[in-house]
Enzyme design. Structure first.
Site, PDB file in Angstrom:
ATOM      1  N   ASP A  51       1.252  -7.096  -0.263  1.00  0.00           N
ATOM      2  CA  ASP A  51       0.993  -8.017   0.847  1.00  0.00           C
ATOM      3  C   ASP A  51      -0.051  -9.084   0.489  1.00  0.00           C
ATOM      4  O   ASP A  51       0.085 -10.242   0.873  1.00  0.00           O
ATOM      5  CB  ASP A  51       0.513  -7.217   2.077  1.00  0.00           C
ATOM      6  N   HIS A  74       7.503  -5.505   5.659  1.00  0.00           N
ATOM      7  CA  HIS A  74       6.324  -5.331   6.515  1.00  0.00           C
ATOM      8  C   HIS A  74       6.003  -6.714   7.065  1.00  0.00           C
ATOM      9  O   HIS A  74       6.046  -7.694   6.315  1.00  0.00           O
ATOM     10  CB  HIS A  74       5.171  -4.764   5.672  1.00  0.00           C
ATOM     11  N   GLU A 122      -0.950   4.040   9.535  1.00  0.00           N
ATOM     12  CA  GLU A 122      -1.462   4.398   8.201  1.00  0.00           C
ATOM     13  C   GLU A 122      -2.982   4.552   8.203  1.00  0.00           C
ATOM     14  O   GLU A 122      -3.523   5.365   7.468  1.00  0.00           O
ATOM     15  CB  GLU A 122      -0.963   3.410   7.124  1.00  0.00           C
ATOM     16  N   GLY A 139       7.804  -2.587  -7.484  1.00  0.00           N
ATOM     17  CA  GLY A 139       6.862  -1.493  -7.266  1.00  0.00           C
ATOM     18  C   GLY A 139       7.511  -0.396  -6.447  1.00  0.00           C
ATOM     19  O   GLY A 139       8.705  -0.123  -6.583  1.00  0.00           O
TER      20      GLY A 139
END
Ligand code: NAD
Ligand code: MG
Ligand code: MG
Length: 347
Positions: free
Chosen positions: A82, A107, A198, A25
């Site tokens: 995630d 992450h 974010e 991605g």
């Protein structure tokens, strides 16, 4: 704080490893292509029948199923969304993992919130570019890179002549990160600050600000096109100036009238109440509540396309008047289409 650049990292460490990149991605396509062009032996690991399979092959990369790719790899970089990482890890990664393989993430979400619990013999590191995957790729191609974070959760490499941190730096170099600067952090710090940034500022904060400004102008009778240019299009022009030289640099470029208005009205929009809300957002992240809320929403979707909260908000965004007028105006700005960061056909 020490910042690492190209000369601080040994690229040969990662060039000597077989690397599996799980997912193709936003981040996956960037890491896979950047590492491949940096001379690393990369396999893109995907689900059978994944729509990304063809894109990765057409980019000249090796592609295999997650199980097969993991079996042969010294380092597995997990770049699936995630919310799917725990399932992918438990069903396809863990059963095929070499005992001394290194697990890497971009992450800290699943490690920090203990959704994935790796075996003691596996090292766990992070290489997290501080920018969208499409920028990680476009800057690398242009000879640059995106500033990145590295972190070590566990170093189980005591029998090697390099440490887990050396591996993370080496990977960051192959991905272009050390061209811009690499900072060392912890999984906890990266996860909590990334989620906060974010939500409160970069994505949640800015889109709410843009929409509220647009609605205020249109509700007062101004034309949607005027409101679009003023409140959405110009944000990039202003943030480019801020990124280049800080807030004063932007103030130098705008008119004195605009600078005066900035000082007068900014604090009326972002008030003490806003900061209170930001504190609550941060606490909700630190406690792990946000992670659980997000995963619970995802779990209610059976095709992995987003839970009810995600879907209803996506739909509301798509049909917001600012998006409708924006689509029309952008179609006339040909220059925007000539250098697109996102092209859904290839990335
Ligand atoms: P994405 O949604 O863009 O892409 C995920 C890819 O995973 C899909 O394209 C697909 O190829 C693959 N995938 C989905 N299900 C799979 C499965 N079951 N098995 C194998 N592959 C599967 O994801 P992303 O936004 O690039 O995020 C990946 C990781 O990078 C996350 O941990 C995210 O937090 C982190 N990250 C993302 C960005 C960003 O710019 N998007 C920035 C920093 C860190
Ligand atoms: Mg993030
Ligand atoms: Mg103006």
């Amino acid at each position: 704080m020490k910042i690492y650049y190209d000369d601080d990292a040994n690229i040969e460490i990662i060039q000597g490893m077989k690397v599996a990149i799980v997912g193709y991605g936003s981040q996956g396509h960037a890491h896979a292509n950047n590492l491949h062009e940096s001379g690393v032996d990369v396999t893109v690991a995907l689900r059978e029948g994944s729509s990304s399979w063809k894109k990765a092959e057409e980019a000249g990369l090796n592609v295999n199923t997650v199980s097969e790719a993991v079996k042969n790899s010294d380092l597995i970089m997990v770049l699936a969304p995630d919310e799917f990482q725990k399932d992918i890890y438990e069903s396809e990664v863990q059963p095929n993992l070499k005992p001394n393989a290194i697990l890497a993430f971009a992450h800290g979400f699943n490690i920090h919130f203990e959704k994935i619990i790796p075996a003691a013999s596996n090292s766990v590191i992070m290489i997290a570019p501080k920018g969208p995957g499409h920028t990680v790729r476009s800057t690398y191609v242009n000879g640059g890179g995106v500033p990145s974070l590295i972190a070590v959760y566990k170093d189980a490499l005591s029998d090697q002549e390099f440490s887990a941190r050396d591996v993370a730096l080496s990977y960051a170099k192959a991905n272009g990160g050390t061209r811009a600067g690499v900072l060392e952090t912890s999984f906890k710090e990266e996860t909590e600050t990334d989620l906060f940034g974010e939500q409160a500022v970069l994505c949640g904060g800015i889109t709410a600000l843009i929409k509220a400004g647009y609605e205020t102008l249109v509700e007062a009778g101004y034309s949607p096109e005027m409101a679009y240019f003023e409140c959405l299009h110009e944000t990039k022009l202003i943030t480019d100036l801020i990124q280049e030289g800080g807030i004063a640099n932007m103030h130098y470029s705008i008119s004195n009238t605009a600078e005066y208005g900035d000082y007068l009205s900014g604090p009326k929009v972002i008030t003490d109440k806003t900061k209170e809300a930001m504190k609550e957002i941060l606490e909700n992240i630190q406690s792990g509540n946000f992670a659980n809320e997000f995963l619970n929403d995802c779990r209610q979707s059976n095709d992995g396309s987003g839970g009810p909260f995600m879907k209803s908000n996506r739909e509301a965004t798509k049909t917001h008047p600012i998006e409708e007028v924006g689509r029309e105006l952008r179609s006339k700005m040909k220059f925007l289409n000539s250098q697109k960061l996102v092209d859904k056909e290839i990335n």
